[in-house]
Design an enzyme around this catalytic site. Sequence first.
Site, short mmCIF file in Angstrom:
data_model
loop_
_atom_site.label_atom_id
_atom_site.label_comp_id
_atom_site.label_asym_id
_atom_site.label_seq_id
_atom_site.Cartn_x
_atom_site.Cartn_y
_atom_site.Cartn_z
N LYS A 165 0.83 -1.21 0.00
CA LYS A 165 0.00 0.00 0.00
C LYS A 165 0.87 1.27 0.00
CE LYS A 165 -4.18 -2.10 0.89
NZ LYS A 165 -3.75 -3.48 0.64
C1 LIG Z 1 -4.17 -4.59 -0.06
C2 LIG Z 1 -3.33 -5.81 -0.15
C3 LIG Z 1 -3.55 -6.80 -1.13
C4 LIG Z 1 -4.68 -6.73 -2.14
O1 LIG Z 1 -4.49 -5.70 -3.07
P1 LIG Z 1 -5.76 -5.14 -3.89
O2 LIG Z 1 -5.24 -3.97 -4.63
O3 LIG Z 1 -6.78 -4.76 -2.84
O4 LIG Z 1 -6.22 -6.23 -4.77
C5 LIG Z 1 -2.69 -7.89 -1.16
N1 LIG Z 1 -1.70 -8.03 -0.26
C6 LIG Z 1 -1.47 -7.10 0.70
C7 LIG Z 1 -0.36 -7.34 1.68
C8 LIG Z 1 -2.27 -5.97 0.78
O5 LIG Z 1 -2.04 -5.06 1.77
#
Ligand SMILES: *Cc1c(COP(=O)(O)O)cnc(C)c1O
Length: 495
Positions: A110
Amino acid sequence: MIYVSTRDKSIKLSASEAILKGLSDDGGLFVPETMPHIERKLQELSGLSYNDLAYEIMKLFFDDFTEDELRNCINNAYGDNFDNPETAPMSYADGSYYLELYHGPTIAFKDMALQILPHLMTTSARKNGVTKDIVILTATSGDTGKAAMAGFADVPHTKIMVFFPHGGVSDVQRLQMVTQKGDNVSVISVDGNFDDCQTGVKQIFNDSSFKDEIAEKGYQFSSANSINIGRLVPQIVYYVYAYCNLLKNEKINDGDPINVCVPTGNFGNILAAYLAKKIGTPIDKLICASNMNNVLTDFFKTGTYDRNRDFHLTMSPSMDILISSNLERLIYFISGCDDKATAVFMSELVSKGKYTITDEMKLNLDDFIAGCATESETSSEIKRIYDDTGYVIDTHTAVASYVANKLNKTGRLSDAPLVIASTASPYKFARSIVDAIKDISSDKDKDGLHMIDELMALTDMPEPDAIKEIRHADIRHDGHISIGEMKDTVREFLN
Ligand SMILES: *Cc1c(COP(=O)(O)O)cnc(C)c1O
Protein backbone atom coordinates in the site's frame (compact mmCIF):
# COMPACT_ATOMS: atom_id res chain seq x y z
CA MET A 1 -6.52 13.62 -20.87
CA ILE A 2 -10.12 13.48 -19.77
CA TYR A 3 -11.44 11.24 -17.01
CA VAL A 4 -15.04 10.03 -17.17
CA SER A 5 -17.26 8.21 -14.68
CA THR A 6 -17.73 4.48 -15.33
CA ARG A 7 -21.49 5.04 -14.82
CA ASP A 8 -21.93 8.23 -16.85
CA LYS A 9 -19.50 9.25 -19.58
CA SER A 10 -20.94 12.76 -19.72
CA ILE A 11 -19.21 13.47 -16.39
CA LYS A 12 -15.77 14.68 -17.47
CA LEU A 13 -12.89 15.83 -15.26
CA SER A 14 -9.21 16.60 -15.56
CA ALA A 15 -6.72 14.32 -13.78
CA SER A 16 -6.20 16.71 -10.87
CA GLU A 17 -9.96 17.17 -10.45
CA ALA A 18 -10.48 13.40 -10.43
CA ILE A 19 -7.75 12.97 -7.77
CA LEU A 20 -9.40 15.61 -5.57
CA LYS A 21 -12.84 14.12 -6.00
CA GLY A 22 -11.95 10.42 -5.56
CA LEU A 23 -15.37 8.95 -6.32
CA SER A 24 -17.79 10.40 -8.89
CA ASP A 25 -21.09 11.83 -7.54
CA ASP A 26 -23.03 9.11 -9.39
CA GLY A 27 -21.10 6.44 -7.48
CA GLY A 28 -18.93 5.60 -10.51
CA LEU A 29 -15.14 5.40 -10.66
CA PHE A 30 -13.00 7.67 -12.84
CA VAL A 31 -11.32 6.14 -15.89
CA PRO A 32 -9.32 7.69 -18.76
CA GLU A 33 -11.58 8.41 -21.74
CA THR A 34 -8.88 7.11 -24.09
CA MET A 35 -5.93 4.94 -23.14
CA PRO A 36 -2.49 6.54 -23.56
CA HIS A 37 0.51 4.60 -24.92
CA ILE A 38 4.09 4.48 -23.69
CA GLU A 39 5.90 6.80 -26.10
CA ARG A 40 9.49 5.67 -25.75
CA LYS A 41 10.91 2.20 -26.43
CA LEU A 42 10.99 0.01 -23.32
CA GLN A 43 14.66 -0.73 -24.09
CA GLU A 44 15.36 2.99 -23.70
CA LEU A 45 13.32 3.22 -20.50
CA SER A 46 15.17 0.26 -18.97
CA GLY A 47 18.13 2.49 -18.13
CA LEU A 48 16.01 4.85 -16.01
CA SER A 49 15.86 5.05 -12.22
CA TYR A 50 12.54 4.16 -10.55
CA ASN A 51 11.67 7.84 -10.15
CA ASP A 52 12.52 8.78 -13.74
CA LEU A 53 10.48 5.86 -15.05
CA ALA A 54 7.62 6.85 -12.72
CA TYR A 55 7.65 10.26 -14.36
CA GLU A 56 7.52 8.77 -17.90
CA ILE A 57 4.49 6.64 -16.99
CA MET A 58 2.56 9.00 -14.71
CA LYS A 59 2.84 11.96 -17.10
CA LEU A 60 0.73 9.95 -19.58
CA PHE A 61 -2.14 9.88 -17.08
CA PHE A 62 -1.63 13.10 -15.09
CA ASP A 63 -1.13 15.36 -18.08
CA ASP A 64 -2.41 18.52 -16.40
CA PHE A 65 0.52 18.45 -13.96
CA THR A 66 3.64 20.37 -15.00
CA GLU A 67 6.89 18.41 -15.19
CA ASP A 68 8.09 20.14 -12.00
CA GLU A 69 4.89 19.39 -10.13
CA LEU A 70 4.88 15.72 -11.04
CA ARG A 71 8.60 15.18 -10.44
CA ASN A 72 8.24 16.84 -7.02
CA CYS A 73 5.41 14.51 -6.07
CA ILE A 74 7.46 11.50 -7.18
CA ASN A 75 10.67 12.59 -5.44
CA ASN A 76 8.79 13.29 -2.21
CA ALA A 77 7.24 9.83 -2.34
CA TYR A 78 10.08 7.47 -3.27
CA GLY A 79 13.46 8.02 -1.61
CA ASP A 80 15.17 7.26 1.70
CA ASN A 81 11.83 6.22 3.17
CA PHE A 82 12.28 3.00 1.15
CA ASP A 83 14.92 0.60 2.47
CA ASN A 84 16.03 -0.49 -1.00
CA PRO A 85 17.59 1.91 -3.54
CA GLU A 86 15.60 0.28 -6.36
CA THR A 87 12.28 0.99 -4.55
CA ALA A 88 10.69 -2.15 -6.09
CA PRO A 89 13.50 -4.75 -6.47
CA MET A 90 13.01 -8.30 -7.78
CA SER A 91 14.25 -11.54 -6.24
CA TYR A 92 14.57 -14.74 -8.25
CA ALA A 93 13.49 -17.93 -6.49
CA ASP A 94 12.02 -21.28 -7.54
CA GLY A 95 11.98 -20.27 -11.22
CA SER A 96 9.95 -17.07 -10.70
CA TYR A 97 10.63 -13.39 -10.17
CA TYR A 98 9.18 -11.99 -6.95
CA LEU A 99 8.56 -8.25 -7.39
CA GLU A 100 9.01 -6.93 -3.84
CA LEU A 101 6.59 -4.09 -3.25
CA TYR A 102 7.15 -3.96 0.51
CA HIS A 103 10.27 -1.88 1.00
CA GLY A 104 8.38 1.25 2.08
CA PRO A 105 7.81 2.60 5.59
CA THR A 106 4.96 0.24 6.56
CA ILE A 107 6.48 -2.84 4.82
CA ALA A 108 3.44 -3.57 2.64
CA PHE A 109 2.58 -2.67 -0.93
CA LYS A 110 0.00 0.00 0.00
CA ASP A 111 3.01 2.30 0.52
CA MET A 112 3.68 2.30 -3.23
CA ALA A 113 0.50 4.36 -3.70
CA LEU A 114 -0.05 6.00 -0.31
CA GLN A 115 3.41 7.56 -0.16
CA ILE A 116 2.58 9.61 -3.26
CA LEU A 117 -1.19 10.21 -2.93
CA PRO A 118 -0.87 13.06 -0.36
CA HIS A 119 1.47 14.95 -2.69
CA LEU A 120 -0.77 14.39 -5.70
CA MET A 121 -3.74 15.62 -3.63
CA THR A 122 -2.13 18.80 -2.29
CA THR A 123 -0.74 19.61 -5.76
CA SER A 124 -4.20 19.01 -7.27
CA ALA A 125 -5.76 21.27 -4.63
CA ARG A 126 -3.33 24.08 -5.43
CA LYS A 127 -3.89 23.68 -9.19
CA ASN A 128 -7.66 23.93 -8.75
CA GLY A 129 -7.63 26.96 -6.47
CA VAL A 130 -8.69 24.99 -3.38
CA THR A 131 -7.48 26.95 -0.36
CA LYS A 132 -8.87 24.71 2.37
CA ASP A 133 -6.74 22.14 4.13
CA ILE A 134 -7.56 18.52 3.29
CA VAL A 135 -8.78 16.28 6.11
CA ILE A 136 -8.53 12.53 5.53
CA LEU A 137 -10.73 10.25 7.63
CA THR A 138 -10.05 6.52 7.40
CA ALA A 139 -11.50 3.44 9.05
CA THR A 140 -9.03 0.59 9.07
CA SER A 141 -8.84 -3.10 9.87
CA GLY A 142 -5.09 -2.68 10.33
CA ASP A 143 -2.90 -2.03 7.32
CA THR A 144 -4.43 0.72 5.22
CA GLY A 145 -4.76 3.15 8.14
CA LYS A 146 -1.09 2.90 9.01
CA ALA A 147 0.01 3.25 5.38
CA ALA A 148 -2.26 6.29 4.95
CA MET A 149 -0.92 7.94 8.13
CA ALA A 150 2.66 7.29 7.10
CA GLY A 151 1.93 8.94 3.75
CA PHE A 152 0.14 12.01 5.10
CA ALA A 153 2.32 12.58 8.20
CA ASP A 154 3.65 16.16 8.19
CA VAL A 155 2.48 16.85 4.62
CA PRO A 156 1.56 20.58 4.75
CA HIS A 157 -2.14 21.49 4.39
CA THR A 158 -3.35 18.01 5.30
CA LYS A 159 -4.61 16.30 8.45
CA ILE A 160 -5.45 12.65 8.92
CA MET A 161 -7.54 10.84 11.51
CA VAL A 162 -7.72 7.05 11.63
CA PHE A 163 -10.27 4.89 13.48
CA PHE A 164 -9.60 1.23 14.24
CA PRO A 165 -11.69 -1.41 16.05
CA HIS A 166 -10.58 -1.79 19.70
CA GLY A 167 -9.15 -5.30 20.05
CA GLY A 168 -9.71 -5.90 16.35
CA VAL A 169 -6.18 -5.51 14.98
CA SER A 170 -2.97 -7.50 15.63
CA ASP A 171 -0.44 -6.36 18.29
CA VAL A 172 2.02 -5.33 15.63
CA GLN A 173 -0.59 -3.43 13.62
CA ARG A 174 -1.74 -1.60 16.77
CA LEU A 175 1.81 -0.72 17.79
CA GLN A 176 2.57 0.49 14.26
CA MET A 177 -0.42 2.84 14.42
CA VAL A 178 -0.23 4.19 17.98
CA THR A 179 3.45 5.12 17.61
CA GLN A 180 2.88 7.12 14.40
CA LYS A 181 4.73 10.44 14.41
CA GLY A 182 3.55 13.67 12.78
CA ASP A 183 1.83 16.83 14.05
CA ASN A 184 -1.15 16.37 11.72
CA VAL A 185 -2.05 12.76 12.55
CA SER A 186 -4.38 11.18 15.07
CA VAL A 187 -5.42 7.59 15.58
CA ILE A 188 -8.13 6.35 17.93
CA SER A 189 -9.56 2.98 18.83
CA VAL A 190 -13.34 2.59 18.74
CA ASP A 191 -15.55 0.24 20.76
CA GLY A 192 -16.95 -1.68 17.82
CA ASN A 193 -15.87 -3.73 14.82
CA PHE A 194 -14.40 -2.56 11.51
CA ASP A 195 -17.85 -2.13 9.94
CA ASP A 196 -18.90 0.16 12.80
CA CYS A 197 -15.82 2.33 12.21
CA GLN A 198 -16.47 2.37 8.46
CA THR A 199 -20.14 3.30 8.91
CA GLY A 200 -19.17 6.05 11.35
CA VAL A 201 -16.74 7.56 8.84
CA LYS A 202 -19.33 7.38 6.04
CA GLN A 203 -21.89 9.15 8.24
CA ILE A 204 -19.45 11.96 8.93
CA PHE A 205 -18.65 12.28 5.20
CA ASN A 206 -22.40 12.52 4.41
CA ASP A 207 -23.22 15.01 7.18
CA SER A 208 -23.64 18.25 5.23
CA SER A 209 -24.07 20.55 8.22
CA PHE A 210 -20.87 19.17 9.71
CA LYS A 211 -19.16 19.72 6.34
CA ASP A 212 -20.27 23.38 6.46
CA GLU A 213 -19.03 23.68 10.02
CA ILE A 214 -15.53 22.47 9.18
CA ALA A 215 -15.49 24.51 5.96
CA GLU A 216 -15.80 27.64 8.10
CA LYS A 217 -12.69 26.56 9.92
CA GLY A 218 -10.86 26.13 6.61
CA TYR A 219 -11.13 22.36 6.10
CA GLN A 220 -12.63 19.93 3.60
CA PHE A 221 -12.89 16.16 3.82
CA SER A 222 -11.32 13.75 1.38
CA SER A 223 -10.79 10.03 1.25
CA ALA A 224 -7.64 8.01 0.63
CA ASN A 225 -9.37 4.80 -0.42
CA SER A 226 -8.17 2.58 -3.20
CA ILE A 227 -10.60 3.70 -5.89
CA ASN A 228 -8.83 7.07 -6.25
CA ILE A 229 -6.90 7.25 -9.56
CA GLY A 230 -4.16 8.90 -7.50
CA ARG A 231 -3.62 5.47 -5.97
CA LEU A 232 -4.18 3.41 -9.11
CA VAL A 233 -1.83 5.12 -11.57
CA PRO A 234 1.32 4.98 -9.36
CA GLN A 235 0.80 1.20 -9.20
CA ILE A 236 1.17 0.87 -13.00
CA VAL A 237 4.77 2.06 -12.73
CA TYR A 238 6.23 -0.99 -11.00
CA TYR A 239 4.93 -3.43 -13.60
CA VAL A 240 6.68 -1.47 -16.33
CA TYR A 241 9.73 -1.25 -14.05
CA ALA A 242 9.71 -5.04 -13.59
CA TYR A 243 9.67 -5.51 -17.36
CA CYS A 244 12.51 -3.01 -17.79
CA ASN A 245 14.49 -4.77 -15.04
CA LEU A 246 14.25 -8.09 -16.94
CA LEU A 247 15.31 -6.30 -20.14
CA LYS A 248 18.25 -4.60 -18.48
CA ASN A 249 19.45 -7.89 -17.03
CA GLU A 250 19.05 -9.59 -20.42
CA LYS A 251 16.50 -12.10 -19.16
CA ILE A 252 14.24 -11.12 -22.08
CA ASN A 253 14.48 -9.25 -25.38
CA ASP A 254 12.41 -6.15 -26.05
CA GLY A 255 8.91 -7.26 -26.99
CA ASP A 256 9.08 -10.71 -25.35
CA PRO A 257 6.00 -11.41 -23.22
CA ILE A 258 5.97 -11.98 -19.46
CA ASN A 259 3.24 -13.39 -17.21
CA VAL A 260 2.20 -11.53 -14.07
CA CYS A 261 0.49 -12.99 -11.00
CA VAL A 262 -1.12 -10.74 -8.37
CA PRO A 263 -2.61 -11.61 -4.95
CA THR A 264 -5.92 -9.82 -5.19
CA GLY A 265 -8.45 -8.29 -2.81
CA ASN A 266 -9.97 -5.04 -3.98
CA PHE A 267 -8.72 -5.63 -7.56
CA GLY A 268 -6.60 -2.45 -7.50
CA ASN A 269 -3.16 -3.97 -7.87
CA ILE A 270 -4.07 -6.33 -10.69
CA LEU A 271 -6.04 -3.62 -12.49
CA ALA A 272 -2.81 -1.58 -12.51
CA ALA A 273 -1.08 -4.55 -14.20
CA TYR A 274 -3.90 -4.67 -16.77
CA LEU A 275 -3.40 -0.96 -17.48
CA ALA A 276 0.36 -1.54 -17.80
CA LYS A 277 -0.50 -4.06 -20.52
CA LYS A 278 -2.97 -1.69 -22.20
CA ILE A 279 -0.37 1.09 -22.47
CA GLY A 280 2.14 -1.21 -24.15
CA THR A 281 3.96 -3.48 -21.68
CA PRO A 282 4.20 -6.95 -23.26
CA ILE A 283 2.26 -8.94 -20.67
CA ASP A 284 0.72 -12.24 -21.79
CA LYS A 285 -1.50 -13.44 -18.94
CA LEU A 286 -2.62 -11.62 -15.81
CA ILE A 287 -3.19 -14.17 -13.09
CA CYS A 288 -5.73 -13.16 -10.47
CA ALA A 289 -5.00 -15.07 -7.25
CA SER A 290 -7.49 -15.23 -4.36
CA ASN A 291 -7.61 -16.87 -0.94
CA MET A 292 -10.73 -18.75 0.27
CA ASN A 293 -12.77 -15.60 -0.37
CA ASN A 294 -12.69 -16.64 -4.01
CA VAL A 295 -15.49 -14.52 -5.45
CA LEU A 296 -13.14 -13.34 -8.24
CA THR A 297 -12.02 -16.88 -9.17
CA ASP A 298 -15.67 -17.80 -9.73
CA PHE A 299 -16.29 -14.58 -11.64
CA PHE A 300 -13.51 -15.26 -14.14
CA LYS A 301 -14.66 -18.87 -14.57
CA THR A 302 -18.40 -18.27 -14.93
CA GLY A 303 -19.00 -14.61 -15.74
CA THR A 304 -21.15 -14.26 -12.62
CA TYR A 305 -20.02 -12.09 -9.73
CA ASP A 306 -21.84 -13.31 -6.62
CA ARG A 307 -21.06 -11.95 -3.19
CA ASN A 308 -23.75 -14.08 -1.50
CA ARG A 309 -21.43 -16.53 0.21
CA ASP A 310 -19.69 -17.15 3.53
CA PHE A 311 -16.97 -14.73 4.51
CA HIS A 312 -13.71 -16.35 5.67
CA LEU A 313 -11.09 -14.85 7.98
CA THR A 314 -7.78 -16.05 6.56
CA MET A 315 -4.06 -15.70 7.18
CA SER A 316 -3.98 -13.25 4.22
CA PRO A 317 -6.39 -10.70 5.78
CA SER A 318 -5.80 -7.91 3.25
CA MET A 319 -7.49 -10.16 0.66
CA ASP A 320 -10.51 -10.98 2.82
CA ILE A 321 -12.92 -9.02 0.65
CA LEU A 322 -16.23 -9.92 -0.99
CA ILE A 323 -16.77 -6.70 -2.93
CA SER A 324 -13.76 -5.85 -5.08
CA SER A 325 -14.55 -2.23 -5.79
CA ASN A 326 -11.95 -1.69 -8.52
CA LEU A 327 -13.48 -4.49 -10.62
CA GLU A 328 -16.02 -1.88 -11.78
CA ARG A 329 -13.32 -0.36 -13.96
CA LEU A 330 -12.64 -3.70 -15.67
CA ILE A 331 -16.38 -4.21 -16.22
CA TYR A 332 -16.48 -0.81 -17.91
CA PHE A 333 -13.53 -1.62 -20.20
CA ILE A 334 -14.70 -5.13 -21.21
CA SER A 335 -18.18 -3.80 -22.00
CA GLY A 336 -16.59 -1.57 -24.64
CA CYS A 337 -16.83 1.46 -22.33
CA ASP A 338 -20.61 1.08 -21.94
CA ASP A 339 -21.44 3.36 -19.00
CA LYS A 340 -25.15 2.47 -18.97
CA ALA A 341 -24.45 -1.28 -18.82
CA THR A 342 -21.86 -0.77 -16.07
CA ALA A 343 -24.35 1.24 -14.02
CA VAL A 344 -26.92 -1.57 -14.35
CA PHE A 345 -24.45 -4.27 -13.22
CA MET A 346 -23.43 -2.18 -10.22
CA SER A 347 -27.02 -1.56 -9.15
CA GLU A 348 -27.70 -5.31 -9.43
CA LEU A 349 -24.70 -5.88 -7.15
CA VAL A 350 -26.36 -3.63 -4.56
CA SER A 351 -29.91 -4.99 -4.94
CA LYS A 352 -29.22 -8.73 -5.48
CA GLY A 353 -25.59 -9.07 -4.44
CA LYS A 354 -24.74 -10.42 -7.90
CA TYR A 355 -24.65 -9.83 -11.64
CA THR A 356 -23.77 -11.80 -14.77
CA ILE A 357 -21.84 -10.26 -17.66
CA THR A 358 -22.73 -10.93 -21.32
CA ASP A 359 -21.03 -13.60 -23.47
CA GLU A 360 -19.48 -10.84 -25.55
CA MET A 361 -17.92 -9.31 -22.44
CA LYS A 362 -16.63 -12.71 -21.35
CA LEU A 363 -14.59 -12.93 -24.53
CA ASN A 364 -12.75 -9.79 -23.41
CA LEU A 365 -11.58 -11.52 -20.23
CA ASP A 366 -9.00 -13.42 -22.23
CA ASP A 367 -6.14 -11.47 -20.64
CA PHE A 368 -6.91 -13.08 -17.29
CA ILE A 369 -6.60 -16.47 -15.62
CA ALA A 370 -7.89 -16.89 -12.07
CA GLY A 371 -7.23 -19.33 -9.27
CA CYS A 372 -7.40 -19.62 -5.49
CA ALA A 373 -5.58 -21.20 -2.57
CA THR A 374 -6.89 -22.72 0.66
CA GLU A 375 -5.26 -21.99 4.01
CA SER A 376 -3.25 -25.22 4.01
CA GLU A 377 -2.16 -24.71 0.39
CA THR A 378 -0.95 -21.22 1.38
CA SER A 379 1.14 -22.45 4.33
CA SER A 380 2.57 -25.37 2.34
CA GLU A 381 3.66 -22.94 -0.35
CA ILE A 382 5.56 -20.80 2.20
CA LYS A 383 7.27 -23.94 3.49
CA ARG A 384 8.00 -25.34 0.03
CA ILE A 385 9.66 -22.13 -1.21
CA TYR A 386 11.62 -21.76 2.04
CA ASP A 387 12.77 -25.40 2.17
CA ASP A 388 13.75 -25.48 -1.52
CA THR A 389 15.37 -22.06 -1.87
CA GLY A 390 15.72 -20.31 1.52
CA TYR A 391 13.59 -17.43 0.24
CA VAL A 392 10.81 -16.28 2.60
CA ILE A 393 7.46 -15.02 1.32
CA ASP A 394 4.48 -13.64 3.23
CA THR A 395 0.99 -15.16 3.31
CA HIS A 396 -0.48 -12.92 0.57
CA THR A 397 2.43 -13.55 -1.76
CA ALA A 398 2.13 -17.27 -1.02
CA VAL A 399 -1.44 -17.31 -2.34
CA ALA A 400 -0.17 -15.87 -5.63
CA SER A 401 2.84 -18.17 -5.70
CA TYR A 402 0.69 -21.25 -5.14
CA VAL A 403 -1.85 -20.30 -7.82
CA ALA A 404 0.82 -19.46 -10.42
CA ASN A 405 2.75 -22.66 -9.78
CA LYS A 406 -0.35 -24.79 -10.03
CA LEU A 407 -1.25 -23.21 -13.40
CA ASN A 408 2.32 -23.75 -14.56
CA LYS A 409 2.28 -27.41 -13.60
CA THR A 410 -0.97 -28.00 -15.45
CA GLY A 411 0.43 -26.36 -18.58
CA ARG A 412 -1.90 -23.38 -18.56
CA LEU A 413 0.84 -20.76 -18.74
CA SER A 414 3.31 -20.06 -21.54
CA ASP A 415 6.96 -20.46 -20.59
CA ALA A 416 7.42 -16.68 -20.52
CA PRO A 417 9.12 -15.35 -17.35
CA LEU A 418 6.69 -15.19 -14.44
CA VAL A 419 6.57 -12.10 -12.23
CA ILE A 420 4.77 -12.56 -8.90
CA ALA A 421 3.72 -9.42 -7.03
CA SER A 422 5.05 -9.76 -3.48
CA THR A 423 2.86 -7.52 -1.39
CA ALA A 424 4.07 -7.68 2.22
CA SER A 425 7.20 -8.33 4.23
CA PRO A 426 7.07 -11.71 5.99
CA TYR A 427 7.73 -9.76 9.21
CA LYS A 428 4.27 -8.28 8.94
CA PHE A 429 2.70 -11.73 9.35
CA ALA A 430 5.41 -13.40 11.42
CA ARG A 431 3.19 -15.84 13.29
CA SER A 432 1.73 -17.41 10.13
CA ILE A 433 5.16 -17.62 8.52
CA VAL A 434 6.82 -19.28 11.53
CA ASP A 435 3.91 -21.71 11.86
CA ALA A 436 4.10 -22.56 8.15
CA ILE A 437 7.85 -23.12 8.08
CA LYS A 438 7.89 -25.17 11.30
CA ASP A 439 4.60 -26.83 10.40
CA ILE A 440 3.17 -26.15 13.89
CA SER A 441 0.48 -24.02 15.47
CA SER A 442 2.27 -21.61 17.80
CA ASP A 443 1.17 -20.84 21.33
CA LYS A 444 -1.32 -17.96 21.11
CA ASP A 445 0.11 -16.51 24.35
CA LYS A 446 3.28 -15.57 22.52
CA ASP A 447 2.78 -11.99 21.36
CA GLY A 448 3.53 -10.51 17.94
CA LEU A 449 7.00 -9.25 18.86
CA HIS A 450 7.91 -12.68 20.18
CA MET A 451 6.90 -14.23 16.85
CA ILE A 452 9.05 -11.67 15.04
CA ASP A 453 12.03 -12.75 17.17
CA GLU A 454 11.33 -16.37 16.25
CA LEU A 455 11.12 -15.55 12.56
CA MET A 456 14.41 -13.70 12.75
CA ALA A 457 16.13 -16.59 14.52
CA LEU A 458 14.71 -19.07 12.04
CA THR A 459 15.51 -17.33 8.77
CA ASP A 460 18.34 -14.81 9.36
CA MET A 461 16.30 -12.32 7.34
CA PRO A 462 17.31 -8.78 8.37
CA GLU A 463 14.71 -7.04 10.52
CA PRO A 464 13.19 -4.06 8.67
CA ASP A 465 13.41 -0.58 10.24
CA ALA A 466 9.62 -0.52 10.56
CA ILE A 467 9.86 -3.37 13.07
CA LYS A 468 12.87 -1.93 14.93
CA GLU A 469 10.89 1.29 15.38
CA ILE A 470 7.91 -0.25 17.10
CA ARG A 471 10.13 -1.97 19.65
CA HIS A 472 11.34 1.34 21.04
CA ALA A 473 8.98 4.10 19.86
CA ASP A 474 6.81 6.02 22.33
CA ILE A 475 3.08 5.47 22.37
CA ARG A 476 1.70 8.76 21.06
CA HIS A 477 -1.96 7.93 20.64
CA ASP A 478 -3.94 6.24 23.41
CA GLY A 479 -7.46 7.52 22.66
CA HIS A 480 -10.34 5.08 23.01
CA ILE A 481 -13.93 6.14 22.28
CA SER A 482 -17.43 4.79 21.71
CA ILE A 483 -18.96 4.74 18.22
CA GLY A 484 -21.21 7.68 19.10
CA GLU A 485 -18.22 9.88 19.91
CA MET A 486 -16.56 9.75 16.49
CA LYS A 487 -17.92 13.04 15.19
CA ASP A 488 -17.02 14.98 18.35
CA THR A 489 -13.55 13.50 18.20
CA VAL A 490 -13.09 14.81 14.67
CA ARG A 491 -14.39 18.22 15.81
CA GLU A 492 -11.87 18.34 18.66
CA PHE A 493 -9.05 17.25 16.35
CA LEU A 494 -9.79 20.16 14.02
CA ASN A 495 -10.00 22.76 16.83
C1 LIG B 1 -4.17 -4.59 -0.06
C2 LIG B 1 -3.33 -5.81 -0.15
C3 LIG B 1 -3.55 -6.80 -1.13
C4 LIG B 1 -4.68 -6.73 -2.14
O1 LIG B 1 -4.49 -5.70 -3.07
P1 LIG B 1 -5.76 -5.14 -3.89
O2 LIG B 1 -5.24 -3.97 -4.63
O3 LIG B 1 -6.78 -4.76 -2.84
O4 LIG B 1 -6.22 -6.23 -4.77
C5 LIG B 1 -2.69 -7.89 -1.16
N1 LIG B 1 -1.70 -8.03 -0.26
C6 LIG B 1 -1.47 -7.10 0.70
C7 LIG B 1 -0.36 -7.34 1.68
C8 LIG B 1 -2.27 -5.97 0.78
O5 LIG B 1 -2.04 -5.06 1.77
